[in-house]
Design an enzyme around this catalytic site. Structure first.
Site, PDB file in Angstrom:
ATOM      1  CE1 TYR A 175      -3.406  -2.676   0.243  1.00 48.52           C
ATOM      2  CE2 TYR A 175      -3.660  -2.239   2.570  1.00 48.52           C
ATOM      3  CZ  TYR A 175      -4.025  -2.930   1.443  1.00 48.52           C
ATOM      4  OH  TYR A 175      -5.031  -3.871   1.526  1.00 48.52           O
ATOM      5  N   GLY A 234     -16.889   2.705  -0.692  1.00 47.12           N
ATOM      6  CA  GLY A 234     -17.577   3.999  -0.614  1.00 47.12           C
ATOM      7  C   GLY A 234     -18.843   4.035  -1.453  1.00 47.12           C
TER       8      GLY A 234
HETATM    9  N1  LIG Z   1      -7.446  -8.347   1.318  1.00 44.99           N
HETATM   10  C1  LIG Z   1      -7.746  -7.593   0.301  1.00 44.99           C
HETATM   11  O1  LIG Z   1      -7.709  -8.027  -0.853  1.00 44.99           O
HETATM   12  C2  LIG Z   1      -8.176  -6.182   0.526  1.00 44.99           C
HETATM   13  C3  LIG Z   1      -8.634  -5.419  -0.551  1.00 44.99           C
HETATM   14  C4  LIG Z   1      -9.061  -4.111  -0.303  1.00 44.99           C
HETATM   15  C5  LIG Z   1      -9.020  -3.606   0.988  1.00 44.99           C
HETATM   16  N2  LIG Z   1      -8.545  -4.361   2.012  1.00 44.99           N
HETATM   17  C6  LIG Z   1      -8.450  -3.825   3.384  1.00 44.99           C
HETATM   18  O2  LIG Z   1      -9.753  -3.493   3.834  1.00 44.99           O
HETATM   19  C7  LIG Z   1      -9.796  -2.128   4.234  1.00 44.99           C
HETATM   20  C8  LIG Z   1     -11.159  -1.561   3.943  1.00 44.99           C
HETATM   21  O3  LIG Z   1     -11.404  -1.629   2.546  1.00 44.99           O
HETATM   22  P1  LIG Z   1     -12.027  -0.450   1.752  1.00 44.99           P
HETATM   23  O4  LIG Z   1     -11.290   0.793   2.129  1.00 44.99           O
HETATM   24  O5  LIG Z   1     -12.125  -0.805   0.348  1.00 44.99           O
HETATM   25  O6  LIG Z   1     -13.476  -0.457   2.370  1.00 44.99           O
HETATM   26  P2  LIG Z   1     -14.705   0.420   2.485  1.00 44.99           P
HETATM   27  O7  LIG Z   1     -14.850   0.698   3.928  1.00 44.99           O
HETATM   28  O8  LIG Z   1     -15.767  -0.288   1.747  1.00 44.99           O
HETATM   29  O9  LIG Z   1     -14.457   1.778   1.669  1.00 44.99           O
HETATM   30  C9  LIG Z   1     -13.764   2.837   2.237  1.00 44.99           C
HETATM   31  C10 LIG Z   1     -14.113   4.116   1.518  1.00 44.99           C
HETATM   32  O10 LIG Z   1     -15.499   4.402   1.730  1.00 44.99           O
HETATM   33  C11 LIG Z   1     -15.699   5.785   1.870  1.00 44.99           C
HETATM   34  N3  LIG Z   1     -16.510   6.054   3.071  1.00 44.99           N
HETATM   35  C12 LIG Z   1     -17.602   6.827   3.116  1.00 44.99           C
HETATM   36  N4  LIG Z   1     -18.126   6.843   4.340  1.00 44.99           N
HETATM   37  C13 LIG Z   1     -17.349   6.092   5.120  1.00 44.99           C
HETATM   38  C14 LIG Z   1     -17.377   5.758   6.486  1.00 44.99           C
HETATM   39  N5  LIG Z   1     -18.313   6.198   7.320  1.00 44.99           N
HETATM   40  N6  LIG Z   1     -16.404   4.971   6.982  1.00 44.99           N
HETATM   41  C15 LIG Z   1     -15.451   4.499   6.160  1.00 44.99           C
HETATM   42  N7  LIG Z   1     -15.356   4.799   4.841  1.00 44.99           N
HETATM   43  C16 LIG Z   1     -16.302   5.593   4.319  1.00 44.99           C
HETATM   44  C17 LIG Z   1     -14.334   6.413   1.942  1.00 44.99           C
HETATM   45  O11 LIG Z   1     -14.064   6.981   0.687  1.00 44.99           O
HETATM   46  P3  LIG Z   1     -13.676   8.495   0.568  1.00 44.99           P
HETATM   47  O12 LIG Z   1     -12.680   8.741   1.672  1.00 44.99           O
HETATM   48  O13 LIG Z   1     -13.139   8.638  -0.790  1.00 44.99           O
HETATM   49  O14 LIG Z   1     -14.988   9.223   0.800  1.00 44.99           O
HETATM   50  C18 LIG Z   1     -13.363   5.291   2.123  1.00 44.99           C
HETATM   51  O15 LIG Z   1     -12.156   5.523   1.467  1.00 44.99           O
HETATM   52  C19 LIG Z   1      -8.659  -1.467   3.459  1.00 44.99           C
HETATM   53  O16 LIG Z   1      -8.224  -0.277   4.070  1.00 44.99           O
HETATM   54  C20 LIG Z   1      -7.620  -2.556   3.487  1.00 44.99           C
HETATM   55  O17 LIG Z   1      -6.925  -2.523   4.716  1.00 44.99           O
HETATM   56  C21 LIG Z   1      -8.144  -5.640   1.784  1.00 44.99           C
END
Ligand SMILES: NC(=O)c1ccc[n+]([C@@H]2O[C@H](COP(=O)([O-])OP(=O)(O)OC[C@H]3O[C@@H](n4cnc5c(N)ncnc54)[C@H](OP(=O)(O)O)[C@@H]3O)[C@@H](O)[C@H]2O)c1
Length: 334
Positions: free
Chosen positions: A56, A212
């Site tokens: 990352y 998001g």
């Molecule tokens: N193992 C894997 O293959 C894999 C893949 C992807 C992720 N991950 C892990 O999972 C974590 C979470 O994944 P993700 O970031 O894709 O998940 P997510 O929580 O579905 O999406 C996060 C995005 O949602 C938006 N958002 C809007 N309201 C929110 C709120 N109240 N709380 C949190 N986010 C909000 C934000 O975008 P904006 O800031 O642009 O508004 C944020 O960047 C990652 O950080 C990573 O550590 C693992």
């Protein structure tokens, strides 16, 4: 903070984890000071599970976590649980060029991660995607040796299918499978989740807000930066985006009736799917974190769950969860 336990052999964790990816990569630029403040606020609230990957931002995210922990109160630092992914190979231009799960590489990745994190151990260590040229038994066996040596506490997996789960679990105890799971990504329900349960393996669910898309904050008008993964994600394109945001509108009605936000409904729904599931929320700002934490207080009764299922039935999302070239790397999809 409510707690959950990852599988039969994993650690006790808070009911929500903080995914730190978006602070360094994949969702366009982010604010460093706000990212650090968000990690501090999470620790303060009892969100001790921090998820990262060495790729990352090519080490950026681990160094950010290092700084956040160094500048946090000692008690919070000591309680932090570090969940780290490795194995993705990067190019100088910032692209991805494959995965390396050879035992020698696993130990090399771990040595660099420990250094960048400023930690003497990693709590959960996992390869991000299976290396198709290396049997999973060898990769997991190498992590098991790191456990034996005290450098790693638990072994995790990421985006693997039921067959690979079984093969890995035959080598060493597996704490959790990290995999996408949300109202719009329910692929694990058919065979992966039942297999994880049979084997006593927990789930750390990512993408609970579908990056998001179903947070209630995404709109058709939003312009994405060239370095934002969502600009290439099928679910965020044209008609797919329109259809998916219609689903969000349906969810919004339920959220309004309950006096909560759409994101809180989406997170609470994942929390409701079982005590063995820990959603990782990708908040990179304190206001988003506060909203996510609010989901812990949202009780969904049978009527609410039925209404949510009617608003977003299984399979309702338009578009795959990854672009085709990345879908090909998902053991969980084969
Ligand atoms: N193992 C894997 O293959 C894999 C893949 C992807 C992720 N991950 C892990 O999972 C974590 C979470 O994944 P993700 O970031 O894709 O998940 P997510 O929580 O579905 O999406 C996060 C995005 O949602 C938006 N958002 C809007 N309201 C929110 C709120 N109240 N709380 C949190 N986010 C909000 C934000 O975008 P904006 O800031 O642009 O508004 C944020 O960047 C990652 O950080 C990573 O550590 C693992």
């Amino acid at each position: 903070m409510q707690t959950r336990t990852l599988g039969t052999t994993g650690p006790q964790t808070p009911a929500l984890g903080l995914g730190c990816m978006g602070m360094s990569a994949l969702y366009g630029d982010s604010d460093r000071a706000e990212s650090l403040a968000t990690v501090h606020a999470a620790l303060e609230a009892g969100i001790t599970l921090l998820d990262t990957g060495d790729f990352y931002g090519m080490g950026h995210n681990e160094l950010l976590i290092n700084e956040a922990l160094r500048t946090a109160p000692a008690a919070a630092r000591e309680r932090a649980l570090l969940s780290v992914k490795f194995g993705a190979l990067r190019t100088v231009e910032g692209g991805f060029s494959g995965y390396d799960g050879r035992p020698k590489a696993v130990k090399n990745f771990a040595a660099y991660s420990l250094q960048r994190l400023g930690a003497d151990h990693i709590d959960i260590y996992r390869i991000a995607r299976i290396d198709p040229d290396v049997p999973v038994e060898e990769t997991v066996g190498a992590i098991a040796e790191l456990v034996e040596a005290g450098h790693v506490r638990h072994i995790g997996l990421s985006e693997v299918g039921a067959h690979t789960l079984r093969r890995a679990a035959a080598v060493a105890p597996i704490s959790d499978l990290q995999i996408e799971y949300s109202l719009v990504s329910r692929g694990i329900e058919e065979s992966i989740l039942p297999t994880a349960r049979e084997l006593g393996i927990g789930i750390t669910a990512y993408g609970v807000l579908s990056r998001g898309l179903i947070s209630g904050h995404f709109s058709r008008e939003r312009t994405l930066a060239p370095n934002d993964f969502r600009g290439r994600s099928p679910r965020f394109q044209g008609e797919n985006l329109d259809r998916n945001l219609d689903l969000v509108d349906a969810l919004r009605k339920i959220a309004e009736q309950k006096g909560v936000s759409v994101a809180q409904i989406a997170i609470a729904w994942v929390l409701s799917r079982g005590e063995d599931i820990v959603p990782l929320v990708g908040a990179r700002r304190r206001d988003r974190l506060t909203e996510a934490l609010g989901a812990l207080d949202v009780a969904l009764d049978d009527g609410d769950l039925a209404a949510i299922e009617r608003a977003v039935p299984p399979g309702a999302a338009a578009g795959d969860r990854y672009p085709a070239d990345q879908m090909a790397h998902l053991d969980s999809e084969h």
